[in-house]
Design a protein around this motif. Structure first.
Motif, mmCIF file in Angstrom:
data_model
loop_
_atom_site.group_PDB
_atom_site.id
_atom_site.type_symbol
_atom_site.label_atom_id
_atom_site.label_comp_id
_atom_site.label_asym_id
_atom_site.label_seq_id
_atom_site.Cartn_x
_atom_site.Cartn_y
_atom_site.Cartn_z
ATOM 1 N N VAL A 1 9.813 -0.156 -5.977
ATOM 2 C CA VAL A 1 10.147 1.058 -6.332
ATOM 3 C C VAL A 1 8.795 2.120 -7.217
ATOM 4 O O VAL A 1 8.622 3.082 -7.482
ATOM 5 C CB VAL A 1 11.045 1.721 -7.629
ATOM 6 N N THR A 2 7.502 2.425 -6.930
ATOM 7 C CA THR A 2 7.272 2.390 -7.769
ATOM 8 C C THR A 2 6.126 3.454 -7.123
ATOM 9 O O THR A 2 6.760 3.683 -5.585
ATOM 10 C CB THR A 2 5.311 1.820 -8.148
ATOM 11 N N LYS A 3 6.884 4.915 -7.161
ATOM 12 C CA LYS A 3 6.309 6.132 -7.152
ATOM 13 C C LYS A 3 4.880 6.371 -6.955
ATOM 14 O O LYS A 3 4.427 7.418 -6.681
ATOM 15 C CB LYS A 3 7.064 7.016 -7.548
ATOM 16 N N TYR A 4 3.933 6.169 -8.259
ATOM 17 C CA TYR A 4 2.945 6.476 -8.852
ATOM 18 C C TYR A 4 2.127 5.454 -9.077
ATOM 19 O O TYR A 4 2.454 5.067 -8.839
ATOM 20 C CB TYR A 4 3.209 7.965 -9.980
ATOM 21 N N CYS A 5 0.954 6.423 -8.726
ATOM 22 C CA CYS A 5 -0.698 5.350 -8.643
ATOM 23 C C CYS A 5 -1.005 4.979 -10.526
ATOM 24 O O CYS A 5 -1.733 3.642 -10.618
ATOM 25 C CB CYS A 5 -1.965 5.889 -8.778
ATOM 26 N N GLY A 6 -0.399 6.022 -10.934
ATOM 27 C CA GLY A 6 -0.263 5.398 -12.913
ATOM 28 C C GLY A 6 0.331 6.228 -13.809
ATOM 29 O O GLY A 6 0.875 6.830 -13.171
ATOM 30 N N ASP A 7 0.204 5.441 -14.612
ATOM 31 C CA ASP A 7 0.749 6.397 -16.157
ATOM 32 C C ASP A 7 0.098 8.113 -16.278
ATOM 33 O O ASP A 7 1.540 8.451 -16.243
ATOM 34 C CB ASP A 7 0.572 5.707 -17.575
ATOM 35 N N THR A 8 -0.553 8.078 -15.618
ATOM 36 C CA THR A 8 -0.908 9.167 -16.312
ATOM 37 C C THR A 8 -0.318 10.095 -14.886
ATOM 38 O O THR A 8 0.259 11.508 -15.630
ATOM 39 C CB THR A 8 -2.227 9.571 -15.758
ATOM 40 N N PHE B 1 -2.907 3.941 -3.529
ATOM 41 C CA PHE B 1 -3.065 2.755 -4.221
ATOM 42 C C PHE B 1 -2.250 1.668 -3.904
ATOM 43 O O PHE B 1 -1.319 1.902 -3.368
ATOM 44 C CB PHE B 1 -2.617 3.082 -5.639
ATOM 45 N N THR B 2 -2.192 0.814 -4.899
ATOM 46 C CA THR B 2 -1.569 -0.771 -3.618
ATOM 47 C C THR B 2 -0.391 -1.316 -5.374
ATOM 48 O O THR B 2 -0.497 -1.493 -6.526
ATOM 49 C CB THR B 2 -2.847 -1.617 -4.407
ATOM 50 N N ALA B 3 0.699 -1.217 -5.138
ATOM 51 C CA ALA B 3 2.247 -1.160 -5.723
ATOM 52 C C ALA B 3 2.426 -2.060 -5.965
ATOM 53 O O ALA B 3 1.717 -3.149 -4.439
ATOM 54 C CB ALA B 3 3.422 -0.088 -5.564
ATOM 55 N N ALA C 1 3.861 14.303 -13.411
ATOM 56 C CA ALA C 1 5.029 14.383 -12.172
ATOM 57 C C ALA C 1 6.242 14.629 -13.107
ATOM 58 O O ALA C 1 6.650 15.709 -12.627
ATOM 59 C CB ALA C 1 5.054 13.061 -11.594
ATOM 60 N N TYR C 2 6.689 14.086 -14.027
ATOM 61 C CA TYR C 2 7.684 14.437 -15.075
ATOM 62 C C TYR C 2 7.414 15.792 -15.865
ATOM 63 O O TYR C 2 8.164 16.940 -15.349
ATOM 64 C CB TYR C 2 8.047 12.987 -16.215
ATOM 65 N N LYS C 3 6.629 16.144 -16.277
ATOM 66 C CA LYS C 3 6.436 17.241 -16.645
ATOM 67 C C LYS C 3 6.687 18.582 -15.722
ATOM 68 O O LYS C 3 7.148 19.411 -16.226
ATOM 69 C CB LYS C 3 4.912 17.334 -17.706
ATOM 70 N N ALA C 4 5.403 18.214 -14.301
ATOM 71 C CA ALA C 4 5.801 19.146 -13.444
ATOM 72 C C ALA C 4 6.963 19.144 -13.148
ATOM 73 O O ALA C 4 8.211 20.946 -13.085
ATOM 74 C CB ALA C 4 4.980 19.179 -12.343
ATOM 75 N N ARG C 5 7.988 18.430 -13.018
ATOM 76 C CA ARG C 5 9.647 18.410 -12.769
ATOM 77 C C ARG C 5 10.551 18.920 -13.524
ATOM 78 O O ARG C 5 11.451 19.562 -13.796
ATOM 79 C CB ARG C 5 10.005 16.539 -12.632
ATOM 80 N N LYS C 6 10.173 18.228 -14.894
ATOM 81 C CA LYS C 6 11.267 19.690 -16.355
ATOM 82 C C LYS C 6 10.902 20.871 -15.589
ATOM 83 O O LYS C 6 11.249 21.867 -16.097
ATOM 84 C CB LYS C 6 10.356 19.110 -17.347
ATOM 85 N N ARG C 7 9.450 21.203 -15.566
ATOM 86 C CA ARG C 7 9.087 22.910 -16.097
ATOM 87 C C ARG C 7 9.522 23.271 -14.399
ATOM 88 O O ARG C 7 10.020 24.045 -14.414
ATOM 89 C CB ARG C 7 7.156 23.278 -15.871
ATOM 90 N N LYS C 8 9.438 22.808 -13.590
ATOM 91 C CA LYS C 8 10.693 23.321 -12.570
ATOM 92 C C LYS C 8 11.833 23.314 -12.561
ATOM 93 O O LYS C 8 12.983 24.324 -12.266
ATOM 94 C CB LYS C 8 10.702 22.215 -10.722
ATOM 95 N N PRO D 1 0.657 -1.358 0.043
ATOM 96 C CA PRO D 1 -0.173 0.390 -0.088
ATOM 97 C C PRO D 1 0.661 1.298 0.230
ATOM 98 O O PRO D 1 2.071 1.478 0.073
ATOM 99 C CB PRO D 1 -1.147 0.151 1.206
ATOM 100 N N LYS D 2 0.199 2.267 -1.296
ATOM 101 C CA LYS D 2 1.190 3.510 -1.351
ATOM 102 C C LYS D 2 0.618 4.858 -1.339
ATOM 103 O O LYS D 2 -0.544 4.748 -1.646
ATOM 104 C CB LYS D 2 2.538 3.146 -2.004
ATOM 105 N N THR D 3 1.150 5.668 -1.444
ATOM 106 C CA THR D 3 0.348 7.259 -1.545
ATOM 107 C C THR D 3 0.987 7.533 -2.943
ATOM 108 O O THR D 3 2.477 7.981 -2.629
ATOM 109 C CB THR D 3 0.450 8.001 -0.169
#
Length: 153
Positions: free
Chosen positions: A56-63, A50-52, A68-75, A40-42
């Protein structure tokens, strides 16, 4: 002729054969590990639970991963722009340092205008009128600092 790989066998880890014109490549399927993990992760992006299936899973899905990738690149872009602006401001401060003019005994026309706070053309007019004496030095004209100070006495 089919260009997509075809499976030779039905079981995991069996060989695949790629048929293409003038090409015969044999590909090996990697045996897949069966994961019995249910962690169980957040989600780090949206905050939903969600359930990983891996550690190493960080995100609930591909979306969420893509967002998160796009936000990281923007930052990263914003941070790069901010650091570049700070470096440019430091360079401008170093170039237009008024203390550098205060320590010189002989000034160029531009430096003399910065010291008094007038335009270069005002200093040029004062030289032509004879109120300031300038000596040619290479391609520049140099004014003695004491002459500028005597203007105000």
């Amino acid at each position: 002729m089919d260009l997509l790989p075809k499976s030779v066998g039905k079981n995991k880890g069996e060989m695949m054969h790629h048929n293409a014109p003038r090409c015969t490549i044999t590909l090996h399927k990697a045996p897949f590990m069966s994961s019995n993990l249910f962690i169980p992760k957040t989600c780090k992006h949206c905050g939903n639970a969600f359930t990983a299936r891996t550690t190493v899973t960080k995100y609930c899905g591909d979306t969420c991963a893509k967002r998160a990738y796009k936000a990281r690149k923007r930052k990263e872009k914003i941070q790069a722009t901010l650091t570049e602006d700070m470096q440019q401001q430091k360079q401008v401060v170093e170039v237009h340092n008024p203390n550098a003019v205060n320590n010189k005994d002989f000034l160029s026309v531009t430096e003399a205008s910065q010291l008094i706070g007038v335009s270069r053309w005002t200093i040029q007019r004062m030289i032509q009128q004879g109120r300031l004496k300038a000596v040619p030095f290479g391609r520049k004209r140099i004014v003695a600092r004491w002459q500028i100070e005597n203007l105000f006495n």
